[in-house]
Enzyme design. Structure first.
Site, mmCIF file in Angstrom:
data_model
loop_
_atom_site.group_PDB
_atom_site.id
_atom_site.type_symbol
_atom_site.label_atom_id
_atom_site.label_comp_id
_atom_site.label_asym_id
_atom_site.label_seq_id
_atom_site.Cartn_x
_atom_site.Cartn_y
_atom_site.Cartn_z
ATOM 1 N N ARG A 125 0.815 -1.236 0.000
ATOM 2 C CA ARG A 125 0.000 0.000 0.000
ATOM 3 C C ARG A 125 0.841 1.275 0.000
ATOM 4 O O ARG A 125 0.367 2.347 0.375
ATOM 5 C CB ARG A 125 -0.978 0.020 1.174
ATOM 6 C CG ARG A 125 -1.919 -1.166 1.182
ATOM 7 C CD ARG A 125 -3.134 -0.925 2.055
ATOM 8 N NE ARG A 125 -3.981 -2.104 2.031
ATOM 9 C CZ ARG A 125 -3.898 -3.102 2.921
ATOM 10 N NH1 ARG A 125 -3.040 -3.022 3.906
ATOM 11 N NH2 ARG A 125 -4.678 -4.137 2.823
ATOM 12 N N LYS A 147 2.348 11.085 -11.597
ATOM 13 C CA LYS A 147 1.504 10.178 -12.385
ATOM 14 C C LYS A 147 2.287 8.897 -12.630
ATOM 15 O O LYS A 147 3.410 8.943 -13.143
ATOM 16 C CB LYS A 147 1.129 10.794 -13.732
ATOM 17 C CG LYS A 147 -0.056 11.726 -13.658
ATOM 18 C CD LYS A 147 -0.524 12.092 -15.054
ATOM 19 C CE LYS A 147 -1.688 13.036 -15.017
ATOM 20 N NZ LYS A 147 -2.096 13.474 -16.367
ATOM 21 N N GLU A 189 8.124 17.308 -25.377
ATOM 22 C CA GLU A 189 7.502 17.708 -24.099
ATOM 23 C C GLU A 189 8.050 19.063 -23.631
ATOM 24 O O GLU A 189 7.370 19.788 -22.921
ATOM 25 C CB GLU A 189 7.715 16.631 -23.028
ATOM 26 C CG GLU A 189 7.142 15.245 -23.382
ATOM 27 C CD GLU A 189 5.633 15.091 -23.159
ATOM 28 O OE1 GLU A 189 4.931 16.109 -23.038
ATOM 29 O OE2 GLU A 189 5.169 13.927 -23.133
ATOM 30 N N LYS A 231 5.927 22.705 -14.796
ATOM 31 C CA LYS A 231 5.181 21.512 -14.373
ATOM 32 C C LYS A 231 4.912 21.554 -12.867
ATOM 33 O O LYS A 231 3.820 21.206 -12.414
ATOM 34 C CB LYS A 231 5.915 20.230 -14.769
ATOM 35 C CG LYS A 231 5.129 19.010 -14.355
ATOM 36 C CD LYS A 231 5.190 17.846 -15.270
ATOM 37 C CE LYS A 231 4.184 16.777 -14.813
ATOM 38 N NZ LYS A 231 4.303 15.522 -15.510
ATOM 39 N N GLU A 241 -5.480 16.390 -11.313
ATOM 40 C CA GLU A 241 -6.101 16.699 -12.600
ATOM 41 C C GLU A 241 -7.614 16.842 -12.511
ATOM 42 O O GLU A 241 -8.372 16.237 -13.265
ATOM 43 C CB GLU A 241 -5.715 15.637 -13.647
ATOM 44 C CG GLU A 241 -5.880 16.166 -15.063
ATOM 45 C CD GLU A 241 -5.220 15.293 -16.117
ATOM 46 O OE1 GLU A 241 -4.027 14.980 -15.971
ATOM 47 O OE2 GLU A 241 -5.906 14.948 -17.079
ATOM 48 N N ARG A 245 -4.474 20.737 -14.535
ATOM 49 C CA ARG A 245 -3.391 19.831 -14.920
ATOM 50 C C ARG A 245 -3.594 19.222 -16.314
ATOM 51 O O ARG A 245 -2.624 18.840 -16.971
ATOM 52 C CB ARG A 245 -3.214 18.715 -13.882
ATOM 53 C CG ARG A 245 -2.020 17.833 -14.197
ATOM 54 C CD ARG A 245 -1.624 16.923 -13.057
ATOM 55 N NE ARG A 245 -0.504 16.093 -13.478
ATOM 56 C CZ ARG A 245 0.255 15.385 -12.673
ATOM 57 N NH1 ARG A 245 0.028 15.407 -11.383
ATOM 58 N NH2 ARG A 245 1.257 14.661 -13.147
ATOM 59 N N ASN A 249 -1.580 17.854 -21.079
ATOM 60 C CA ASN A 249 -1.898 16.825 -22.071
ATOM 61 C C ASN A 249 -2.045 17.400 -23.473
ATOM 62 O O ASN A 249 -2.571 16.732 -24.366
ATOM 63 C CB ASN A 249 -3.204 16.134 -21.676
ATOM 64 C CG ASN A 249 -2.929 14.806 -21.029
ATOM 65 O OD1 ASN A 249 -2.625 13.837 -21.699
ATOM 66 N ND2 ASN A 249 -3.017 14.781 -19.718
ATOM 67 N N HIS A 252 -1.679 15.252 -26.559
ATOM 68 C CA HIS A 252 -1.674 13.850 -26.131
ATOM 69 C C HIS A 252 -2.916 13.066 -26.591
ATOM 70 O O HIS A 252 -2.862 11.848 -26.668
ATOM 71 C CB HIS A 252 -1.542 13.757 -24.611
ATOM 72 C CG HIS A 252 -0.161 14.073 -24.097
ATOM 73 N ND1 HIS A 252 0.478 15.256 -24.365
ATOM 74 C CD2 HIS A 252 0.712 13.342 -23.349
ATOM 75 C CE1 HIS A 252 1.678 15.255 -23.787
ATOM 76 N NE2 HIS A 252 1.846 14.103 -23.163
ATOM 77 N N HIS A 256 -1.763 9.876 -28.105
ATOM 78 C CA HIS A 256 -2.049 8.551 -27.526
ATOM 79 C C HIS A 256 -2.747 7.654 -28.553
ATOM 80 O O HIS A 256 -2.527 6.440 -28.579
ATOM 81 C CB HIS A 256 -2.916 8.686 -26.267
ATOM 82 C CG HIS A 256 -2.148 9.159 -25.068
ATOM 83 N ND1 HIS A 256 -2.759 9.519 -23.885
ATOM 84 C CD2 HIS A 256 -0.826 9.328 -24.858
ATOM 85 C CE1 HIS A 256 -1.839 9.887 -23.003
ATOM 86 N NE2 HIS A 256 -0.663 9.789 -23.576
ATOM 87 N N HIS A 269 6.763 7.898 -27.610
ATOM 88 C CA HIS A 269 5.746 8.767 -27.004
ATOM 89 C C HIS A 269 5.961 10.234 -27.432
ATOM 90 O O HIS A 269 5.022 10.918 -27.844
ATOM 91 C CB HIS A 269 5.811 8.634 -25.474
ATOM 92 C CG HIS A 269 4.882 9.549 -24.748
ATOM 93 N ND1 HIS A 269 3.510 9.384 -24.747
ATOM 94 C CD2 HIS A 269 5.119 10.665 -24.000
ATOM 95 C CE1 HIS A 269 2.952 10.352 -24.033
ATOM 96 N NE2 HIS A 269 3.904 11.140 -23.568
#
Ligand code: NAD
Ligand code: GLY
Length: 378
Positions: A125, A147, A189, A231, A241, A245, A249, A252, A256, A269
């Site tokens: 955990r 993330k 990026e 960032k 997000e 946030r 993206n 993206h 993606h 990527h």
């Protein structure tokens, strides 16, 4: 709490605060590793490529902090950002009797960082972890902000957690061994931060793109630092997000879809994001937000960075199907990060016809046959 080391960028969220160290030669400074969670065991998560280059240096550097340092190596590549690789980490942690104080060190690019972070978030955990990013992309983006994820065959980064590292160590020296294609992918990026947050930074990138491609140390240091500052500010305002946030993206949603549609790893990527930013800029122009000249400017910079600006050939309905799996989609409605005005971004939906028009204009023609739109950064 210790004061941040000079030159560090600090990320502050409601629950935690940590530093991003950005310098050359960080591995060798004892201070880099001081103040991290103390534990008898440390596990370095990496892959064979990066381990061969930097594994020994990191193991030696952190040895004084821990009684035992072991390593687990995952197969290299986006195609291996999977449950099976994640399980290799858990297998190692359990086989080595790692307790909940064990510290994980993610040594590598975004693939290693995202998986090691997810393992840290979930093993017993939650155990502490340190990001040691060795690609430009990981230094300017993926190692910062918490993330963590693995891919699912139906969608990119679909399974994961928000989980912040205890520190991010960006040793600029590691960028010297990065293949040119990976450096270019990282620049995507970096470029992203301009149109969403800071057009003065975009101007600077335009003026310094050749220095960045030549790995000029001062230019890289500035690019990493400014990217991390932006960032950190965004993550500090909206860690999970719920709003702001999402601007990170930009590019993206299209990107993606390219990655999932072509098979993970075919396009890097950063290549997919670079091309996706051109498409998102074009969508912003179609929606009447920015002039066509802005799309031209984005296209030229992405191209100068050595990134593709034409998407691969895919049927329109396949694009829409892939983009509906995006995490920003709501009730099946695809939502895009658009540029409202250069330097400011927002989340918007757009009519399918408009999106398809952008796709048609910015993709290889469907009849062009196999090989068109491959990951090669042309
Ligand atoms: P990557 O992790 O696959 O690394 C690229 C390649 O470079 C790999 O083959 C790696 O072994 C090699 N490499 C790494 N460091 C090296 C070095 N110093 N010298 C030589 N080779 C080196 O790719 P990436 O571009 O770093 O990361 C992409 C991943 O990051 C994607 O999975 C993406 O989804 C994820 N990402 C996550 C976030 C986030 O916020 N968590 C943000 C952006 C991207
Ligand atoms: N790279 C997107 C984010 O960190 O939110």
């Amino acid at each position: 709490m210790n004061a941040a080391p000079a030159g560090a960028v600090t990320v502050t969220t409601p629950d935690t605060r940590y530093d991003i160290l950005i310098e050359s030669g960080l591995f060798g400074h004892a201070s880099t590793w001081q103040g991290l969670p103390a534990a008898s065991q440390a596990v370095i998560v990496s892959n064979p490529t990066v381990d061969a280059l930097y594994g020994n240096a990191l193991a030696t550097a952190i040895a004084p902090q821990h009684r035992q340092v072991s390593r687990v190596l995952l197969p290299d590549g986006e195609a291996y950002k999977t449950w099976a690789s994640l399980n290799l980490i858990f297998d190692h942690l359990l086989a080595h009797g790692c307790d909940r104080k064990t510290v994980l060190y993610a040594l590598g690019g975004g693939v290693v960082g995202d998986m090691a972070g997810f393992a840290a978030a979930t093993y017993m955990r939650g155990v502490p972890f340190v990001q040691v990013p060795t690609t430009l992309l990981a230094q300017v983006d993926s190692s910062v902000g918490g993330k963590t994820a693995i891919n699912h065959p139906l969608g990119k980064n679909m399974i994961g957690a928000f989980y912040q590292p205890a520190r991010v160590v960006c040793d600029l020296d590691t960028l010297s061994t990065l293949p040119a294609r990976e450096l270019a992918a990282g620049l995507a990026e970096v470029i992203k931060y301009g149109p969403i947050a800071d057009m003065a930074f975009f101007d600077w990138i335009e003026s310094n793109i050749d220095a960045l491609l030549a790995r000029d140390r001062a230019a890289l240091a500035h690019a990493v630092r400014r990217s991390c500052e932006i960032k950190a500010a965004v993550v500090g305002e909206d860690e999970r997000e719920s709003g702001l946030r999402a601007i990170l993206n930009f590019g993206h949603t299209f990107g993606h879809a390219i990655e999932a549609g072509q098979g993970y790893g075919a396009w890097l990527h950063g290549e997919a994001v670079g091309c996706g930013m051109v498409m998102a800029a074009a969508l912003s122009a179609e929606l009447g937000l920015v002039p066509a000249a802005f799309v031209g400017r984005m296209t030229r910079l992405v191209q100068r960075a050595g990134l593709p600006v034409q998407a691969p050939a895919m049927p329109g309905d396949r694009w829409l199907e892939l983009m509906r799996v995006d995490k920003k989609a709501e009730a099946g409605n695809i939502r895009f990060i658009v540029i409202e005005t250069p330097g400011r971004a927002a989340l918007r939906s757009a009519p399918d016809e408009t999106v398809l028009r952008v796709i048609r204009r910015h993709s290889a023609p469907l009849c062009a046959g196999p090989g068109v739109g491959s990951g090669a950064a042309t």
